[in-house]
Write a protein that holds these residues in place. Sequence first.
Motif, PDB file in Angstrom:
ATOM      1  N   LEU A  86       0.715  -1.085   0.059  1.00  0.00           N
ATOM      2  CA  LEU A  86       0.118  -0.069  -0.036  1.00  0.00           C
ATOM      3  C   LEU A  86       0.598   1.343  -0.009  1.00  0.00           C
ATOM      4  N   ARG A  87       2.008   1.269   0.782  1.00  0.00           N
ATOM      5  CA  ARG A  87       2.857   2.311   0.837  1.00  0.00           C
ATOM      6  C   ARG A  87       3.631   2.537  -0.417  1.00  0.00           C
ATOM      7  N   ALA A  88       4.040   1.636  -1.254  1.00  0.00           N
ATOM      8  CA  ALA A  88       4.675   1.895  -2.588  1.00  0.00           C
ATOM      9  C   ALA A  88       3.598   2.208  -3.433  1.00  0.00           C
ATOM     10  N   LEU A  89       2.567   1.724  -3.493  1.00  0.00           N
ATOM     11  CA  LEU A  89       1.505   2.148  -4.619  1.00  0.00           C
ATOM     12  C   LEU A  89       1.111   3.428  -4.203  1.00  0.00           C
ATOM     13  N   ARG A  90       0.902   4.159  -3.178  1.00  0.00           N
ATOM     14  CA  ARG A  90       0.357   5.262  -2.827  1.00  0.00           C
ATOM     15  C   ARG A  90       1.188   6.240  -3.159  1.00  0.00           C
ATOM     16  N   GLN A  91       2.559   6.043  -2.718  1.00  0.00           N
ATOM     17  CA  GLN A  91       3.865   6.635  -3.095  1.00  0.00           C
ATOM     18  C   GLN A  91       3.965   7.039  -4.687  1.00  0.00           C
ATOM     19  N   ALA A  92       3.933   5.939  -5.633  1.00  0.00           N
ATOM     20  CA  ALA A  92       4.084   6.073  -6.884  1.00  0.00           C
ATOM     21  C   ALA A  92       2.881   6.528  -7.591  1.00  0.00           C
ATOM     22  N   MET A  93       1.954   6.195  -7.163  1.00  0.00           N
ATOM     23  CA  MET A  93       0.585   6.492  -7.932  1.00  0.00           C
ATOM     24  C   MET A  93      -0.487   7.373  -7.091  1.00  0.00           C
ATOM     25  N   PRO A  94      -0.084   8.528  -6.677  1.00  0.00           N
ATOM     26  CA  PRO A  94      -0.751   9.530  -5.904  1.00  0.00           C
ATOM     27  C   PRO A  94      -2.136   9.821  -6.503  1.00  0.00           C
ATOM     28  N   ASP A  95      -2.149   9.782  -7.762  1.00  0.00           N
ATOM     29  CA  ASP A  95      -3.714   9.860  -8.371  1.00  0.00           C
ATOM     30  C   ASP A  95      -4.548   8.788  -8.294  1.00  0.00           C
ATOM     31  N   VAL A  96      -4.213   7.824  -7.712  1.00  0.00           N
ATOM     32  CA  VAL A  96      -5.090   6.497  -7.615  1.00  0.00           C
ATOM     33  C   VAL A  96      -5.552   6.480  -6.183  1.00  0.00           C
ATOM     34  N   THR A  97      -6.737   6.076  -6.148  1.00  0.00           N
ATOM     35  CA  THR A  97      -7.257   5.661  -4.707  1.00  0.00           C
ATOM     36  C   THR A  97      -7.135   4.174  -4.796  1.00  0.00           C
ATOM     37  N   VAL A  98      -6.400   3.559  -3.499  1.00  0.00           N
ATOM     38  CA  VAL A  98      -6.102   2.257  -3.442  1.00  0.00           C
ATOM     39  C   VAL A  98      -7.022   1.843  -2.372  1.00  0.00           C
ATOM     40  N   SER A  99      -7.639   0.717  -2.477  1.00  0.00           N
ATOM     41  CA  SER A  99      -8.200  -0.207  -1.376  1.00  0.00           C
ATOM     42  C   SER A  99      -7.926  -1.509  -1.603  1.00  0.00           C
ATOM     43  N   TYR A 100      -7.970  -2.205  -0.284  1.00  0.00           N
ATOM     44  CA  TYR A 100      -7.617  -3.544  -0.537  1.00  0.00           C
ATOM     45  C   TYR A 100      -8.696  -4.632   0.333  1.00  0.00           C
ATOM     46  N   HIS A 101      -8.385  -5.794   0.023  1.00  0.00           N
ATOM     47  CA  HIS A 101      -9.142  -7.048   0.463  1.00  0.00           C
ATOM     48  C   HIS A 101      -8.293  -7.792   0.862  1.00  0.00           C
ATOM     49  N   ALA A 102      -8.020  -8.364   2.155  1.00  0.00           N
ATOM     50  CA  ALA A 102      -7.165  -9.546   2.758  1.00  0.00           C
ATOM     51  C   ALA A 102      -8.305 -10.688   2.951  1.00  0.00           C
ATOM     52  N   GLU A 103      -8.029 -11.836   1.970  1.00  0.00           N
ATOM     53  CA  GLU A 103      -9.126 -12.886   1.879  1.00  0.00           C
ATOM     54  C   GLU A 103      -8.395 -14.150   1.737  1.00  0.00           C
ATOM     55  N   GLY A 104      -9.219 -15.226   1.968  1.00  0.00           N
ATOM     56  CA  GLY A 104      -8.623 -16.700   1.676  1.00  0.00           C
ATOM     57  C   GLY A 104      -8.731 -16.939   0.406  1.00  0.00           C
TER      58      GLY A 104
END
Length: 298
Positions: A112-130
């Motif tokens: 998440l940190r790498a994505l938000r630093q490299a792509m500040p124009d993108v809203t990143v959400s996540y799912h931690a799943e099986g």
Amino acid sequence: MLYLTLRQYEYVCAVGRHGSLSAAAAALHVSQPALSAALARIEEHLGHPLFIRRRGSAMAVTPEGRRFIASAEALLADAARIEDPAHPRPAQQRLHLGCFADLAPFLLAPALRALRQAMPDVTVSYHAEGFEALISGLLKGQVDLALTYDLGLDAGFHREALFDSHPHAVMAPDHPLCQGTAPDLAALTGFPLILSDEGLSAQHMLGLFRVRGLNPTIAHRAPTLELLRSLAAHGEGVGISYANPPHAFSYDGMPLISRRVANPDLGEDVILVRHGTGPADTTTGRAWRVLAELFRGR
């Protein structure tokens, strides 16, 4: 000359928004057969389906369909703004990242940190799943790309191996397997085992034994990695997991010993994966490059 008209783009977006041909046709004030025929012509022109049609249930958007709808909505917003400069701008780009639950404590926060630093124009959400939930999310277009093990995925997924993971056995410090050489799978069958309760994970682990003609005794199936470690620390059996936290204590403060399972051929790839084998959309492609660079060879 462009083949698709703005009206046809509206058709696709309406079906995606309403989830059915009948509701979309009513909203667009067209007949359902006309909308169905138009949608079929659009998919034939594009060369891939935008929706999965299931009798008696809502139409599910394919990954390609979701990318098409996102681009189509932006195009329609641009067209509306040409006619009316006061028309609101399209929403910010979004990325939905998935991560297998046992890997999430190790990989998700750095990702998440790498994505938000490299792509500040993108809203990143996540799912931690099986595994099953991740695969379902990828198939339904709810997850753009995921970090997971290469289990249960068919040829319809594009993947890249990032690094190799090997199973470890965890046990209380007074367990007999703490002494001598590292235990192999044959040695582990002499003791009750604790496995993950996650379906594909448990099946895979049991398959490692059975392909060698071994029949282990399963004492517990733990729904979480930390419960597996706690049960092992309290002498309930030997836990086996590919995820291997570096700390030597369970959550409740009990000491643990972790030993790499000696069989050399048990490694499994941790992969970056998305559904579909064609080119990724721009946002997913950028995120793929960021995560591959971050984790490759870790």
